[in-house]
Every structure is written in C-alpha cells, then in structure tokens.
Write a protein that holds these residues in place. Structure first.
Motif, PDB file in Angstrom:
ATOM      1  N   ALA A   1       0.830  -1.206   0.000  1.00 30.67           N
ATOM      2  CA  ALA A   1       0.000   0.000   0.000  1.00 30.67           C
ATOM      3  C   ALA A   1       0.869   1.263   0.000  1.00 30.67           C
ATOM      4  CB  ALA A   1      -0.934  -0.007   1.211  1.00 30.67           C
ATOM      5  N   VAL A   2       1.948   1.255   0.778  1.00 29.93           N
ATOM      6  CA  VAL A   2       2.847   2.416   0.816  1.00 29.93           C
ATOM      7  C   VAL A   2       3.516   2.606  -0.544  1.00 29.93           C
ATOM      8  CG1 VAL A   2       4.976   3.345   1.822  1.00 29.93           C
ATOM      9  CG2 VAL A   2       3.211   2.366   3.305  1.00 29.93           C
ATOM     10  N   LYS A   3       3.928   1.514  -1.182  1.00 31.15           N
ATOM     11  CA  LYS A   3       4.533   1.618  -2.514  1.00 31.15           C
ATOM     12  C   LYS A   3       3.554   2.245  -3.499  1.00 31.15           C
ATOM     13  CE  LYS A   3       6.631  -0.980  -6.308  1.00 31.15           C
ATOM     14  NZ  LYS A   3       6.133  -0.048  -7.282  1.00 31.15           N
ATOM     15  N   THR A   4       2.300   1.817  -3.444  1.00 30.52           N
ATOM     16  CA  THR A   4       1.279   2.384  -4.332  1.00 30.52           C
ATOM     17  C   THR A   4       1.138   3.880  -4.083  1.00 30.52           C
ATOM     18  OG1 THR A   4       0.092   0.283  -4.424  1.00 30.52           O
ATOM     19  CG2 THR A   4      -1.165   2.266  -4.988  1.00 30.52           C
ATOM     20  N   ALA A   5       1.103   4.270  -2.811  1.00 30.55           N
ATOM     21  CA  ALA A   5       0.987   5.689  -2.469  1.00 30.55           C
ATOM     22  C   ALA A   5       2.213   6.475  -2.928  1.00 30.55           C
ATOM     23  CB  ALA A   5       0.785   5.852  -0.970  1.00 30.55           C
ATOM     24  N   LEU A   6       3.411   5.912  -2.747  1.00 32.57           N
ATOM     25  CA  LEU A   6       4.632   6.588  -3.174  1.00 32.57           C
ATOM     26  C   LEU A   6       4.696   6.722  -4.692  1.00 32.57           C
ATOM     27  CD1 LEU A   6       7.256   4.993  -0.751  1.00 32.57           C
ATOM     28  CD2 LEU A   6       6.425   7.365  -0.744  1.00 32.57           C
ATOM     29  N   ASP A   7       4.295   5.681  -5.402  1.00 34.74           N
ATOM     30  CA  ASP A   7       4.264   5.745  -6.865  1.00 34.74           C
ATOM     31  C   ASP A   7       3.349   6.879  -7.329  1.00 34.74           C
ATOM     32  OD1 ASP A   7       6.020   3.614  -6.994  1.00 34.74           O
ATOM     33  OD2 ASP A   7       4.480   2.136  -7.545  1.00 34.74           O
ATOM     34  N   PHE A   8       2.175   6.973  -6.685  1.00 36.45           N
ATOM     35  CA  PHE A   8       1.242   8.051  -7.022  1.00 36.45           C
ATOM     36  C   PHE A   8       1.865   9.410  -6.724  1.00 36.45           C
ATOM     37  CE2 PHE A   8      -1.859  11.196  -5.729  1.00 36.45           C
ATOM     38  CZ  PHE A   8      -2.674  11.251  -6.854  1.00 36.45           C
TER      39      PHE A   8
ATOM     40  N   THR B   1       1.926  15.609  -3.670  1.00 29.19           N
ATOM     41  CA  THR B   1       1.365  14.754  -2.628  1.00 29.19           C
ATOM     42  C   THR B   1       2.462  14.353  -1.653  1.00 29.19           C
ATOM     43  OG1 THR B   1      -0.281  13.851  -4.152  1.00 29.19           O
ATOM     44  CG2 THR B   1       0.219  12.533  -2.205  1.00 29.19           C
ATOM     45  N   VAL B   2       2.139  14.406  -0.378  1.00 30.47           N
ATOM     46  CA  VAL B   2       3.045  13.943   0.673  1.00 30.47           C
ATOM     47  C   VAL B   2       2.486  12.631   1.214  1.00 30.47           C
ATOM     48  CG1 VAL B   2       3.976  14.425   2.965  1.00 30.47           C
ATOM     49  CG2 VAL B   2       3.731  16.277   1.305  1.00 30.47           C
ATOM     50  N   VAL B   3       3.330  11.642   1.374  1.00 32.33           N
ATOM     51  CA  VAL B   3       2.913  10.356   1.946  1.00 32.33           C
ATOM     52  C   VAL B   3       3.474  10.257   3.354  1.00 32.33           C
ATOM     53  CG1 VAL B   3       3.065   7.836   1.747  1.00 32.33           C
ATOM     54  CG2 VAL B   3       2.859   9.244  -0.320  1.00 32.33           C
ATOM     55  N   ILE B   4       2.591  10.041   4.310  1.00 32.81           N
ATOM     56  CA  ILE B   4       2.993   9.847   5.706  1.00 32.81           C
ATOM     57  C   ILE B   4       2.478   8.474   6.120  1.00 32.81           C
ATOM     58  CG2 ILE B   4       2.772  10.642   8.080  1.00 32.81           C
ATOM     59  CD1 ILE B   4       2.239  13.459   6.900  1.00 32.81           C
ATOM     60  N   ALA B   5       3.375   7.587   6.519  1.00 28.02           N
ATOM     61  CA  ALA B   5       2.987   6.226   6.913  1.00 28.02           C
ATOM     62  C   ALA B   5       3.437   5.985   8.349  1.00 28.02           C
ATOM     63  CB  ALA B   5       3.626   5.210   5.982  1.00 28.02           C
ATOM     64  N   VAL B   6       2.486   5.657   9.209  1.00 31.93           N
ATOM     65  CA  VAL B   6       2.783   5.378  10.614  1.00 31.93           C
ATOM     66  C   VAL B   6       1.994   4.154  11.066  1.00 31.93           C
ATOM     67  CG1 VAL B   6       3.280   7.793  11.177  1.00 31.93           C
ATOM     68  CG2 VAL B   6       0.967   6.935  11.425  1.00 31.93           C
ATOM     69  N   THR B   7       2.456   3.520  12.125  1.00 33.18           N
ATOM     70  CA  THR B   7       1.712   2.384  12.669  1.00 33.18           C
ATOM     71  C   THR B   7       0.565   2.888  13.533  1.00 33.18           C
ATOM     72  OG1 THR B   7       3.100   2.259  14.615  1.00 33.18           O
ATOM     73  CG2 THR B   7       3.771   0.943  12.724  1.00 33.18           C
ATOM     74  N   ASP B   8      -0.450   2.064  13.676  1.00 35.19           N
ATOM     75  CA  ASP B   8      -1.583   2.442  14.516  1.00 35.19           C
ATOM     76  C   ASP B   8      -1.637   1.649  15.811  1.00 35.19           C
ATOM     77  OD1 ASP B   8      -2.325   0.016  13.445  1.00 35.19           O
ATOM     78  OD2 ASP B   8      -4.386   0.579  13.057  1.00 35.19           O
TER      79      ASP B   8
END
Length: 106
Positions: free
Chosen positions: A23-30, A37-44
C-alpha cells in the motif's frame, strides 16, 4: 494494517506488514507522478513485542540474514485467526477462545 493488536501471531504480522508495504509503494508511486502529494505512513498499534528468534534459539542469530527467519513464515497458509475455526466449537470467537488455544500444549 489491521486495527487490532495481534496475539503474537507471526503469520498475521508478516501478512499485514507485506500488505502495508504494498500500500505504501502504491501511495509513493502516485506521489512521484503527482508531485504535489506527501505520503505519511505510521503504525496504529503495537504487536505485543513479538520477536523472531534470538541467540538462545539460534547461536548465530546475529549473523543470519533476516530472510532465514522470514522465509519459513511466508510459506504459511493460515494465520492464528484463520486456523481458529478448526480449533473452536461453532459460534465461538477467537477473542473468547484465544486463552484456550494459546494454552494448548504443542
């Protein structure tokens, strides 16, 4: 990643991490294509302090490649949750039955 902590279920953890990575790769590719676009990925949540091996289980643990420990887990077909229906009576839930399942001798 799921919204619930896993009961030290290594297959569930690995499956969720691989899905999260995808999912992060898809967001980064976009974001790379979009350029606005800024991608921020954190654990929940945490996963119960799970670890895979240590020097007590493998003398050369600190010298082994990570793949030596992860590769066998990638071959698994079911998580603890996926296996639980065959271990529990009909109508039971994993949350209610986990103390019974995790207490079973292996």
């Amino acid at each position: 990643m799921t919204g619930l902590p896993m009961p030290n279920d290594p297959i569930g953890v690995i499956s969720d991490i691989l899905a999260f990575d995808k999912a992060v790769k898809t967001a980064l590719d976009f974001a790379k294509k979009d350029r606005d676009t800024v991608v921020i990925a954190v654990t929940d949540h945490g996963n119960g302090g799970i670890s895979i091996g240590d020097r007590a289980t493998t003398k050369t643990y600190d010298e082994e490649p990570l793949s030596a420990f992860i590769a066998p887990l990638k071959k698994a077909k079911l998580t603890g949750e996926g296996l639980s229906p065959s271990l529990m009576p009909t109508g039971a839930t994993l949350r209610k039955s986990w103390p019974l399942i995790s207490a079973l001798p292996i």
